[in-house]
Design an enzyme around this catalytic site. Sequence first.
Site, mmCIF file in Angstrom:
data_model
loop_
_atom_site.group_PDB
_atom_site.id
_atom_site.type_symbol
_atom_site.label_atom_id
_atom_site.label_comp_id
_atom_site.label_asym_id
_atom_site.label_seq_id
_atom_site.Cartn_x
_atom_site.Cartn_y
_atom_site.Cartn_z
ATOM 1 N N ASP A 1 0.858 -1.189 0.000
ATOM 2 C CA ASP A 1 0.000 0.000 0.000
ATOM 3 C C ASP A 1 0.894 1.239 0.000
ATOM 4 O O ASP A 1 2.121 1.142 0.041
ATOM 5 C CB ASP A 1 -0.959 -0.018 1.195
ATOM 6 C CG ASP A 1 -0.227 -0.013 2.533
ATOM 7 O OD1 ASP A 1 1.024 0.101 2.540
ATOM 8 O OD2 ASP A 1 -0.888 -0.124 3.569
ATOM 9 N N ASP B 1 -2.881 8.352 -1.988
ATOM 10 C CA ASP B 1 -4.142 9.066 -2.191
ATOM 11 C C ASP B 1 -4.452 9.904 -0.957
ATOM 12 O O ASP B 1 -3.831 9.752 0.083
ATOM 13 C CB ASP B 1 -5.280 8.085 -2.493
ATOM 14 C CG ASP B 1 -5.405 6.995 -1.433
ATOM 15 O OD1 ASP B 1 -4.497 6.876 -0.595
ATOM 16 O OD2 ASP B 1 -6.410 6.267 -1.452
ATOM 17 N N GLN C 1 -11.244 7.710 -5.466
ATOM 18 C CA GLN C 1 -11.811 8.308 -4.251
ATOM 19 C C GLN C 1 -13.090 9.054 -4.634
ATOM 20 O O GLN C 1 -13.551 8.942 -5.759
ATOM 21 C CB GLN C 1 -10.788 9.255 -3.601
ATOM 22 C CG GLN C 1 -9.601 8.528 -2.958
ATOM 23 C CD GLN C 1 -9.982 7.700 -1.722
ATOM 24 O OE1 GLN C 1 -11.093 7.793 -1.208
ATOM 25 N NE2 GLN C 1 -9.056 6.853 -1.272
ATOM 26 N N ASP D 1 -8.511 -7.223 0.023
ATOM 27 C CA ASP D 1 -7.556 -7.445 1.118
ATOM 28 C C ASP D 1 -8.234 -7.089 2.419
ATOM 29 O O ASP D 1 -9.089 -6.207 2.455
ATOM 30 C CB ASP D 1 -6.316 -6.560 0.957
ATOM 31 C CG ASP D 1 -6.559 -5.154 1.483
ATOM 32 O OD1 ASP D 1 -7.208 -4.364 0.766
ATOM 33 O OD2 ASP D 1 -6.172 -4.859 2.617
ATOM 34 N N CYS E 1 -14.481 -28.561 5.543
ATOM 35 C CA CYS E 1 -13.205 -27.932 5.184
ATOM 36 C C CYS E 1 -12.113 -28.996 5.098
ATOM 37 O O CYS E 1 -12.038 -29.891 5.925
ATOM 38 C CB CYS E 1 -12.833 -26.881 6.218
ATOM 39 S SG CYS E 1 -11.239 -26.106 5.932
ATOM 40 N N CYS F 1 -8.842 -28.341 5.178
ATOM 41 C CA CYS F 1 -7.542 -27.803 5.601
ATOM 42 C C CYS F 1 -6.890 -28.688 6.654
ATOM 43 O O CYS F 1 -7.541 -29.522 7.282
ATOM 44 C CB CYS F 1 -7.665 -26.366 6.082
ATOM 45 S SG CYS F 1 -8.054 -26.169 7.835
ATOM 46 N N CYS G 1 -8.675 -28.590 10.114
ATOM 47 C CA CYS G 1 -9.949 -29.309 10.198
ATOM 48 C C CYS G 1 -9.769 -30.810 10.018
ATOM 49 O O CYS G 1 -10.537 -31.596 10.551
ATOM 50 C CB CYS G 1 -10.935 -28.756 9.177
ATOM 51 S SG CYS G 1 -11.416 -27.065 9.582
ATOM 52 N N HIS H 1 -6.680 -21.919 9.299
ATOM 53 C CA HIS H 1 -8.006 -22.313 8.797
ATOM 54 C C HIS H 1 -8.728 -21.136 8.123
ATOM 55 O O HIS H 1 -9.304 -21.284 7.040
ATOM 56 C CB HIS H 1 -8.883 -22.869 9.918
ATOM 57 C CG HIS H 1 -10.327 -22.903 9.538
ATOM 58 N ND1 HIS H 1 -10.877 -23.905 8.772
ATOM 59 C CD2 HIS H 1 -11.329 -21.997 9.746
ATOM 60 C CE1 HIS H 1 -12.143 -23.626 8.542
ATOM 61 N NE2 HIS H 1 -12.456 -22.484 9.116
HETATM 62 ZN ZN LIG Z 1 -10.337 -25.746 8.015
#
Ligand SMILES: [Zn+2]
Lengths: 398, 397
Positions: A91, A145, A188, A265, A303, A305, A308, A333
């Site tokens: 940024d 900005d 903007q 983001d 999930c 992952c 999990c 997660h």
């Molecule tokens: Zn998960």
Amino acid sequence: MALRFEILGRFNRARAAQLTLPHFVCQTPLFMPVGTQGTIKGLATNQLEEIGCQIILGNTYHLALRPTSELIDELGGLHQFMNWPRALLTDSGGFQMVSLLHLADITEKGVTFQSPVDGKPMLLTPEESIQIQNRIGADIIMALDDVVKTTITGPRIEEAMYRTLRWIDRCIAAHKRPHEQNLFGIVQGGLDPVLRDICVRGLVDRNLPGYAIGGLAGGESKDSFWRVVAQCTAALPEDKPRYVMGVGYPLDIVVCSALGADMYDCVYPTRTARFGTALVPEGVLKLKHNAMADDTRPIDPTCACMVCRTYSRAYIHCLVTKDAMGSQLLSYHNLYYMMKLSRDLHTSIIEGRFPEFVCNFLRMMFPKGDVPEWVCNAMEVAGIDISSCCSPLSSSQD
Amino acid sequence: MKFAVKAWSNGSARAGVVQLGNFPHPIETPCLLLSTRKGLPFFISPDLLPSLPSPDSHLLQVCPLHFLEGLSPKTISNSGGLHQMLGLHDYGLAAVTRDSIQCLPEYNSTNKVGASFETPCGRLLIKPVEYMELISSMRPNIWATLADEVPTWVSDKRNRTSVDRTVRWLDDCIALSPAGGAVFGAIVGGSNVEERRRCAQEVAKRNVSGYWIGGFGLGESRDERPALLNTITDILPEEKPRLICGLGLPEEVLQGVASGIDLFDSVYIYHLTLGGFALTFPLNGVDENESNFQLSDIGSDRTKINLRATVYRKDTSPIVEGCCCYTCQNHTKAYINHLLNVHEMLAQTLIEIHNTHHYLGFFRAIREAIKSGNFEQFHRQFIEGRRNCVAVAAVHA
Ligand SMILES: [Zn+2]
Ligand SMILES: [Zn+2]
């Protein structure tokens, strides 16, 4: 321009694209986790790759303070410094100053602020912001900005919008690495459609590699929020990526993607992990809650992952807010959830089943059919029929 | 659990193998048990664990008391025990109450019915029956019986009481013990050779699979340790493993190995990691670059470096050149220095990975020295090497 943006599929305004950056070929829509200081909450870079992160966001303000952009430059840039092979975005530093420092003041020259190191007044000009970001070396860099709270009204909004347009030329002129780094301009104009329109047109004239929609996610109403996004995405060029800054709630990402935005983001997934909250298809799961203490199910049974697959809610309950490992595993997660959401958006658009995906998403999150009105309104503009997941009562109100 | 001694060197030092039911590979001793918090290494998440040398890194020490902060024995039991709950199916778990970090024995409050500990959820009095309920729910591969650990500065009378209680609780625990899981009988006795002998003799009479030696690192001097350790190990049967807590520094580990200890805790690594220190000592104690020592080695005492030191700000080399750990393969000292400066947790993760890897390498070097019959030489060289370093450092200071 150091990027290529190829649209692979569409559904009305929504698009799935391939964004080729100097360090990575990304699939959009995509979510970028925030790695403020060159790292994300205890996660190793190989874990971030495994989770599916494509672009990590670094905060210029923090990195310029420590370890300093000069040092990053000397050691070969941020990619090399943190050993991250994929894409990075920095940024401008301005937003961080205005939001973190009480004494920041914006003049035509730049953002004046009190140095957190020695208290002396300092000035961040558009030229300097770009110079610092050139040293850090991210794939995408952001123009400085004039940031105003969205809740403010009156002439200050107009002043900020015109100043942002004046500063973009200074940023472009200062940009020394246009063939390696992509400078994005930021739209903007507060909640005023006229000002937003002037700003979009001004930026599009500059033919930048990509555009961000700024000044949102700052406490404005959801209704104002989606209308600004819808207006800007409609006016921005088709063949350039569109990034809605600071947006990170899963629902907001789905809505913005339906409206034609590509990048997001937010610190939300990792911050909320620190407080013991997991993102799940139903919304959120608070692992601190006593009911979790004897719940042997995974956080999200759907999930895939590592967390999990391995741990129960009971075990995570025992870790969260007490042990470092608790927030590390929950961050893992939550980021996985965001990456899965990004992938699902991408593939459902490409495979022509985006409306079904949106409806399933809304049905999980609002099983009673009480989809918020702003979502219904936004989806109407996006041309996505969600009547099947809205209760008769709420759809009759539309 | 099966254990066999394979080689001896210079009297007491021994190399052996531990075999656990759920893990097919034999783990060689002397070895390090990785310290954990609630069953996981402090900062190394489970998907990074396999990056550590295998099978050396497959023994974890677990403190049952940690789980009282949020989990009931019933939930642990419903989860299928610790291996299942932690997803560590091919790891050996050894349950020991002492963790030296968050669950410290509170000997003043310990009484005849149970042992007292200072824990994150307050002071707890654990009776043998409660302790065994925890063990039954956790189903570890190895568990030590409940002990009344006291520091060296207590009266002789209190020290005697601690031996009496520890032996009584040993019987209580064995009587209540579940099927499966190797019982390690706890041995205490402070820095009193007579009490150490009495305790070891009593415990040696019991039907246990191994021995847990407690009460070290609680105020005894390094010089009195060999006599205490030898007194204990001389009594214990040779064919059973011996686990000790409280010996951490490389020199202390060598002392323990010299007395015939097989298993060690790794609290030392945790303290190094929290302090931002990374182990760098040559694994055999001999630094080929001895003469190259220069003033610029600030932030180092030659066994470890302080990664917070400003000399590492721009240092793009790994912690140890040639180290094959995840950290050294992927990150520079400069990056870790930055992470420490900005208080990012990844610093601890990376340092813990390196330190664990490095210390496991040290244990490997010890085993090789024993197997080749050179342990005494290795031990002496290591101590001399360290002494020289300290001397050189003093000259330059
Ligand atoms: Zn998960
Ligand atoms: Zn290493």
